[in-house]
Motif scaffolding. Structure first.
Motif, mmCIF file in Angstrom:
data_model
loop_
_atom_site.group_PDB
_atom_site.id
_atom_site.type_symbol
_atom_site.label_atom_id
_atom_site.label_comp_id
_atom_site.label_asym_id
_atom_site.label_seq_id
_atom_site.Cartn_x
_atom_site.Cartn_y
_atom_site.Cartn_z
ATOM 1 N N TRP A 164 -7.041 16.988 6.367
ATOM 2 C CA TRP A 164 -8.018 15.946 6.705
ATOM 3 C C TRP A 164 -7.363 14.790 7.445
ATOM 4 O O TRP A 164 -7.970 14.179 8.330
ATOM 5 C CB TRP A 164 -8.732 15.453 5.451
ATOM 6 N N ALA A 165 -6.109 14.476 7.082
ATOM 7 C CA ALA A 165 -5.386 13.406 7.773
ATOM 8 C C ALA A 165 -5.225 13.738 9.252
ATOM 9 O O ALA A 165 -5.374 12.871 10.121
ATOM 10 C CB ALA A 165 -4.022 13.189 7.124
ATOM 11 N N LEU A 166 -4.924 14.996 9.545
ATOM 12 C CA LEU A 166 -4.776 15.415 10.936
ATOM 13 C C LEU A 166 -6.094 15.305 11.694
ATOM 14 O O LEU A 166 -6.124 14.868 12.855
ATOM 15 C CB LEU A 166 -4.252 16.855 10.993
ATOM 16 N N LEU A 167 -7.177 15.702 11.059
ATOM 17 C CA LEU A 167 -8.485 15.616 11.728
ATOM 18 C C LEU A 167 -8.880 14.162 11.984
ATOM 19 O O LEU A 167 -9.401 13.824 13.052
ATOM 20 C CB LEU A 167 -9.552 16.312 10.876
ATOM 21 N N ILE A 168 -8.610 13.288 11.005
ATOM 22 C CA ILE A 168 -8.902 11.859 11.179
ATOM 23 C C ILE A 168 -8.043 11.284 12.300
ATOM 24 O O ILE A 168 -8.525 10.524 13.152
ATOM 25 C CB ILE A 168 -8.652 11.090 9.865
ATOM 26 N N THR A 169 -6.774 11.662 12.318
ATOM 27 C CA THR A 169 -5.861 11.199 13.368
ATOM 28 C C THR A 169 -6.346 11.653 14.743
ATOM 29 O O THR A 169 -6.317 10.878 15.715
ATOM 30 C CB THR A 169 -4.443 11.744 13.124
ATOM 31 N N ALA A 170 -6.798 12.894 14.839
ATOM 32 C CA ALA A 170 -7.292 13.430 16.116
ATOM 33 C C ALA A 170 -8.503 12.646 16.609
ATOM 34 O O ALA A 170 -8.635 12.365 17.807
ATOM 35 C CB ALA A 170 -7.648 14.910 15.960
ATOM 36 N N ILE A 171 -9.384 12.278 15.674
ATOM 37 C CA ILE A 171 -10.581 11.501 16.043
ATOM 38 C C ILE A 171 -10.166 10.141 16.617
ATOM 39 O O ILE A 171 -10.661 9.712 17.669
ATOM 40 C CB ILE A 171 -11.505 11.310 14.821
ATOM 41 N N PHE B 209 -4.319 1.216 4.911
ATOM 42 C CA PHE B 209 -3.648 2.019 5.933
ATOM 43 C C PHE B 209 -2.217 2.356 5.510
ATOM 44 O O PHE B 209 -1.715 3.447 5.797
ATOM 45 C CB PHE B 209 -3.623 1.267 7.268
ATOM 46 N N GLY B 210 -1.562 1.414 4.830
ATOM 47 C CA GLY B 210 -0.210 1.669 4.337
ATOM 48 C C GLY B 210 -0.196 2.779 3.304
ATOM 49 O O GLY B 210 0.694 3.639 3.305
ATOM 50 N N ALA B 211 -1.199 2.782 2.422
ATOM 51 C CA ALA B 211 -1.305 3.841 1.415
ATOM 52 C C ALA B 211 -1.588 5.186 2.076
ATOM 53 O O ALA B 211 -1.010 6.214 1.702
ATOM 54 C CB ALA B 211 -2.406 3.495 0.415
ATOM 55 N N LEU B 212 -2.461 5.192 3.077
ATOM 56 C CA LEU B 212 -2.816 6.434 3.762
ATOM 57 C C LEU B 212 -1.654 6.992 4.580
ATOM 58 O O LEU B 212 -1.572 8.204 4.795
ATOM 59 C CB LEU B 212 -4.026 6.204 4.678
ATOM 60 N N MET B 213 -0.734 6.126 5.014
ATOM 61 C CA MET B 213 0.451 6.599 5.740
ATOM 62 C C MET B 213 1.244 7.590 4.899
ATOM 63 O O MET B 213 1.868 8.506 5.424
ATOM 64 C CB MET B 213 1.356 5.415 6.082
ATOM 65 N N THR B 214 1.225 7.413 3.581
ATOM 66 C CA THR B 214 2.032 8.269 2.711
ATOM 67 C C THR B 214 1.447 9.665 2.553
ATOM 68 O O THR B 214 2.109 10.551 2.004
ATOM 69 C CB THR B 214 2.196 7.624 1.314
ATOM 70 N N VAL B 215 0.213 9.876 3.011
ATOM 71 C CA VAL B 215 -0.345 11.230 2.996
ATOM 72 C C VAL B 215 -0.498 11.782 4.409
ATOM 73 O O VAL B 215 -1.101 12.828 4.609
ATOM 74 C CB VAL B 215 -1.711 11.298 2.257
ATOM 75 N N GLY B 216 0.039 11.063 5.384
ATOM 76 C CA GLY B 216 0.074 11.604 6.738
ATOM 77 C C GLY B 216 -0.914 11.034 7.725
ATOM 78 O O GLY B 216 -0.962 11.473 8.870
ATOM 79 N N VAL B 217 -1.734 10.044 7.319
ATOM 80 C CA VAL B 217 -2.654 9.410 8.262
ATOM 81 C C VAL B 217 -1.898 8.302 8.986
ATOM 82 O O VAL B 217 -1.482 7.314 8.377
ATOM 83 C CB VAL B 217 -3.883 8.803 7.548
ATOM 84 N N GLY B 218 -1.680 8.444 10.288
ATOM 85 C CA GLY B 218 -0.948 7.440 11.050
ATOM 86 C C GLY B 218 -1.624 6.079 11.006
ATOM 87 O O GLY B 218 -2.856 5.984 11.019
ATOM 88 N N LEU B 219 -0.830 5.011 10.951
ATOM 89 C CA LEU B 219 -1.375 3.657 10.834
ATOM 90 C C LEU B 219 -1.807 3.077 12.179
ATOM 91 O O LEU B 219 -2.700 2.233 12.217
ATOM 92 C CB LEU B 219 -0.325 2.757 10.179
ATOM 93 N N GLY C 294 0.817 -1.213 0.000
ATOM 94 C CA GLY C 294 0.000 0.000 0.000
ATOM 95 C C GLY C 294 0.847 1.257 0.000
ATOM 96 O O GLY C 294 0.553 2.229 -0.701
ATOM 97 N N SER C 295 1.943 1.238 0.758
ATOM 98 C CA SER C 295 2.804 2.417 0.838
ATOM 99 C C SER C 295 3.540 2.657 -0.483
ATOM 100 O O SER C 295 3.790 3.799 -0.858
ATOM 101 C CB SER C 295 3.824 2.259 1.971
#
Length: 295
Positions: A138-145, A182-192, A116-117
């Motif tokens: 949006w990645a930061l907001l998702i991470t905060a949630i 989740f691996g793909a989303l890590m590359t845009v800043g969403v923590g896994l 994915g990454s």
């Protein structure tokens, strides 16, 4: 199996070190304009917090934004993945031998995250600055949630009473697909960490199983993603190297001395700041020109 993964992690750490240092030395006259000391301190703080389970991507993003280290937000995903790769590998090496997980499950989910990454990093390097700002926001907001759900122990409730240490059949397939995403989303800043933990719990695995899966997935995918970020020059060399240098002692100190530290108040404070930073990035994206010609 844990010993094999241990040696693989060591090889990945050596690979990442050579990859990063070779690029830095090749372009030593074009390292970027970030500050060595500030970026190093950011790396220390972020990876210290990551070892304690708070996460590093969101903290790094908000600190880089607050200290105005970046000239171009387009390079932020690359900095996060390249800069934190070695500290995260160190985390995985420290903890991988502590908790036992079924080898097939562990390897399958790690490989899925890596795949994915690879695809995610090839895509993200082509994003404009405006697109990166929007995704990071949006990645930061998702991470905060996810962080808030974890602090309220709502994610932990999903794993209450779970005893499985392996996945089979349809559950294994779901786990592979989930970790790929989740691996793909890590590359845009969403923590896994948090989404992977929630998935592991929902699939019936014991909460302890989430830790080696999360750590080894991140440790495996970040060096692979770094290949594309470095090849496309989609990161800031000075900031990434300083974060790596500062992050290593952050991991060691957190893992050796402060694992019992009560971080509840700090975590809630971080969540508030992450939400604020995420909104800032979304608003910033609206002001950035639609077409960004900078390569």
């Amino acid at each position: 199996m844990a010993q094999i993964i241990f040696y693989i992690l060591l090889l990945l750490m050596a690979f990442q070190a050579v990859l990063l240092l070779k690029d830095v030395l090749t372009h030593r006259d074009d390292l970027g304009k970030g500050n060595w000391l500030v970026s190093g301190i950011i790396g220390f703080i972020a990876d210290f917090c990551d070892t304690l389970g708070i996460g590093s991507f969101a903290i790094t993003t908000m600190l880089l934004n607050a200290t105005k280290q970046l000239e171009n937000d387009r390079k932020l995903p690359g900095i996060l993945n390249v800069g934190h790769a070695i500290p995260v590998l160190l985390e995985a090496i420290i903890f991988v031998t502590v908790i036992k997980v079924d080898a097939v499950t562990l390897v399958a989910l790690i490989v899925a995250a890596i795949a994915g990454s690879w695809i995610g990093s090839k895509t993200v390097t082509k994003f404009s600055e405006r697109t990166v700002q929007k995704w990071i926001g949006w990645a930061l907001l998702i991470t905060a949630i996810f962080m808030l759900l974890r602090q309220l122990h709502l994610i932990d409730l999903l794993g209450k009473g779970n005893t499985a240490t392996s996945l089979t059949g349809i559950k294994l397939a779901i786990g592979i697909i989930g970790n790929f995403i989740f691996g793909a989303l890590m590359t845009v800043g969403v923590g896994l960490y948090a989404p992977c933990m929630a998935m592991i719990y929902m699939l019936g695995m014991t909460p302890l199983a989430a830790f080696p899966i999360m750590m080894c997935s991140c440790a495996g995918l970040q060096p692979v993603a770094s290949i594309n970020f470095i090849r496309e020059k989609a990161y800031d060399r000075k900031i990434a190297l300083a974060i790596t240098i500062g992050g290593i002692p952050g991991v060691i100190i957190a893992s050796q001395f402060l694992m019992g530290l009560d971080i509840t108040v700090i975590s809630y404070l971080v969540i508030v700041i992450i939400v604020y930073t995420g909104i800032q990035y979304i608003l910033k994206a609206r002001k950035t020109p639609l077409v960004n010609s900078e390569s």
